[in-house]
Design an enzyme around this catalytic site. Structure first.
Site, PDB file in Angstrom:
ATOM      1  N   SER A 124       0.840  -1.197   0.000  1.00 28.81           N
ATOM      2  CA  SER A 124       0.000   0.000   0.000  1.00 28.81           C
ATOM      3  C   SER A 124       0.872   1.243   0.000  1.00 28.81           C
ATOM      4  O   SER A 124       1.972   1.248   0.569  1.00 28.81           O
ATOM      5  CB  SER A 124      -0.857  -0.021   1.266  1.00 28.81           C
ATOM      6  OG  SER A 124      -1.465   1.223   1.475  1.00 28.81           O
ATOM      7  N   TYR A 148      -2.137  -1.010  11.019  1.00 29.15           N
ATOM      8  CA  TYR A 148      -2.350  -1.537   9.676  1.00 29.15           C
ATOM      9  C   TYR A 148      -1.140  -1.248   8.786  1.00 29.15           C
ATOM     10  O   TYR A 148      -0.612  -2.127   8.102  1.00 29.15           O
ATOM     11  CB  TYR A 148      -3.614  -0.931   9.042  1.00 29.15           C
ATOM     12  CG  TYR A 148      -3.689  -1.180   7.548  1.00 29.15           C
ATOM     13  CD1 TYR A 148      -4.022  -2.443   7.063  1.00 29.15           C
ATOM     14  CD2 TYR A 148      -3.389  -0.166   6.629  1.00 29.15           C
ATOM     15  CE1 TYR A 148      -4.052  -2.680   5.688  1.00 29.15           C
ATOM     16  CE2 TYR A 148      -3.417  -0.402   5.267  1.00 29.15           C
ATOM     17  CZ  TYR A 148      -3.752  -1.655   4.795  1.00 29.15           C
ATOM     18  OH  TYR A 148      -3.766  -1.894   3.442  1.00 29.15           O
ATOM     19  N   LYS A 152       1.844  -3.756   6.729  1.00 34.81           N
ATOM     20  CA  LYS A 152       2.296  -3.738   5.333  1.00 34.81           C
ATOM     21  C   LYS A 152       3.818  -3.549   5.283  1.00 34.81           C
ATOM     22  O   LYS A 152       4.513  -4.236   4.536  1.00 34.81           O
ATOM     23  CB  LYS A 152       1.586  -2.619   4.553  1.00 34.81           C
ATOM     24  CG  LYS A 152       0.092  -2.871   4.364  1.00 34.81           C
ATOM     25  CD  LYS A 152      -0.163  -4.109   3.517  1.00 34.81           C
ATOM     26  CE  LYS A 152      -1.603  -4.558   3.556  1.00 34.81           C
ATOM     27  NZ  LYS A 152      -1.844  -5.853   2.921  1.00 34.81           N
TER      28      LYS A 152
END
Ligand code: NAD
Ligand code: WQD
Length: 338
Positions: A124, A148, A152
């Site tokens: 991302s 989050y 990643k």
């Protein structure tokens, strides 16, 4: 040979399953329906082949992966499965670290053991945090600003380490802001509850499920004062995965490589609302409200490296994104729930 798509019933996974099928690949889908529904699998099958293999199971369950690798001729994997809500990850970080890192570690281990060498991973643009320079190139500094985001960042590092230690070739695809839907209007994004993301929110206002869009901040240092992002059509994104798998047989063989998937075009919140109004054919109510804590002012991709190494670039503009997203929302006002 077949490609395993983890999180294949989800928003991006379902569109990628269709793109892979159209590119002539055999597809095996895995999902636990944690954030999706069997209706999405029906929709994929209706657009592809009625006997496309779907396995319901949790990626962290090693026996599920062993069974898939033992019973299907998998030679490549696209790994979408993850929890993805930034705000929720702050509230329940262990769920995010457990699921997102547990899935990536379990999958990488099973791939190494079963001799499956090619992996495309959903990363991302969140790994760029507050970017120093835009457009953002892949060599920009990375980090994270939410649990989050850290999942990643850490997954990227784990895969780099496994690629160096074992015979695993990886493309880390850093998506910018996926929106839109399959042009049939039968497949699209179906968020649970009130949407966190701009375009699903705008479309739910358009369809009458929500009152008005709150525009988070009108005083940014951008042309119209609202935040700027790189929105990319989900079908362009899906096609980027096909190109990434192809590149793992060619220029990206033997490496672990990060590649941006964006359009290179920045659009403001107000521009998105205006494009959505044009697609809907009616004004969309909005009000400028306070900035959302943690938001960045503007970010968009430098897509040059994707073009160079994947031979891929986006082809669908903001008007097409809004047309297709609206077509999906209009036909399915309550998503896959009817
Ligand atoms: P999504 O929630 O629609 O799809 C993810 C799918 O994975 C869901 O169907 C869910 O049920 C499944 N899943 C989750 N954990 C699982 C597990 N342990 N075992 C099996 N299935 C599991 O999300 P999406 O928008 O399609 O995103 C796909 C990937 O792309 C994610 O990794 C996400 O972090 C990443 N990504 C998304 C965006 C975005 O804005 N949508 C942007 C950048 C990156
Ligand atoms: C876009 C713009 C908001 C909602 C998130 C994740 C990121 C990545 C992509 C997964 C911003 C504004 C939004 C609303 C608004 N996902 N907005 N009103 O914040 O760029 O990124 O999705 O990896 O990690 O953080 O996307 O759609 O939430 O916001 O004004 O009701 O719309 O401020 O400028 P974001 P978004």
């Amino acid at each position: 040979m077949a490609v395993l798509v983890t999180g294949g019933a989800g928003y991006i996974g379902s569109h990628t399953a269709v793109a892979l099928h159209e590119a002539g690949r055999k597809v095996v889908l895995l999902d636990n329906f944690d954030n999706s529904s069997p209706a999405a699998v029906d929709a994929i099958r209706a657009l592809t082949t009625s006997d496309m293999t779907f396995v319901e199971g949790d990626l962290r369950d090693r026996s599920v992966l062993d069974h898939i690798f033992e019973t299907h001729d998998i030679d490549e994997v696209v790994h979408f499965a993850a929890h993805k809500a930034v705000g929720e990850s702050v509230t329940i970080p262990l769920d995010y670290y457990g699921n997102n890192l547990g899935s990536t570690i379990g999958l990488a281990g099973a791939m190494v053991e079963h001799g499956v060498r090619k992996l495309v991973f959903s990363s991302s643009c969140t790994v760029y945090g507050q970017p120093g320079t835009i457009p953002v190139t892949e060599d920009a500094p990375t980090g994270a600003e939410s649990p989050y985001g850290w999942t990643k960042f850490m997954s990227e590092q784990i895969l780099r380490d496994v690629a160096a230690a074992a015979d695993l070739d990886v493309v880390l695809l850093r998506y910018f802001n996926p929106v839109g839907a399959h042009e049939s209007g039968t497949l699209g994004e179906d968020p649970n509850g009130i949407p966190n993301n701009l375009v699903p929110y705008v479309m739910q206002v358009a369809v009458g499920r929500l009152e008005e869009v709150g525009v988070f901040g009108g005083d940014y240092n951008t042309p119209d004062g609202s935040g700027v992002r790189d929105y990319i059509h989900v079908v362009d994104l899906a096609e980027g995965h096909v190109a990434a798998l192809d590149a793992l047989d060619g220029s990206l063989q033997g490496a672990c490589t990060a590649v941006n998937l964006g359009t290179g075009v920045g659009s403001s919140v107000l521009e998105v609302i205006s494009a959505a109004s044009d697609a809907v054919g009616a004004p969309i109510a909005y009000e400028i409200v306070d900035r959302r804590p943690g938001d960045i002012e503007q970010i968009y991709a430098d897509p040059a490296y994707a073009k160079e190494v994947l031979g891929w670039e986006s082809t669908r503009d903001l008007a097409t994104m809004m047309r297709d997203h609206w077509n999906w929302q209009r036909q399915n006002p309550n998503g896959f729930g009817g």
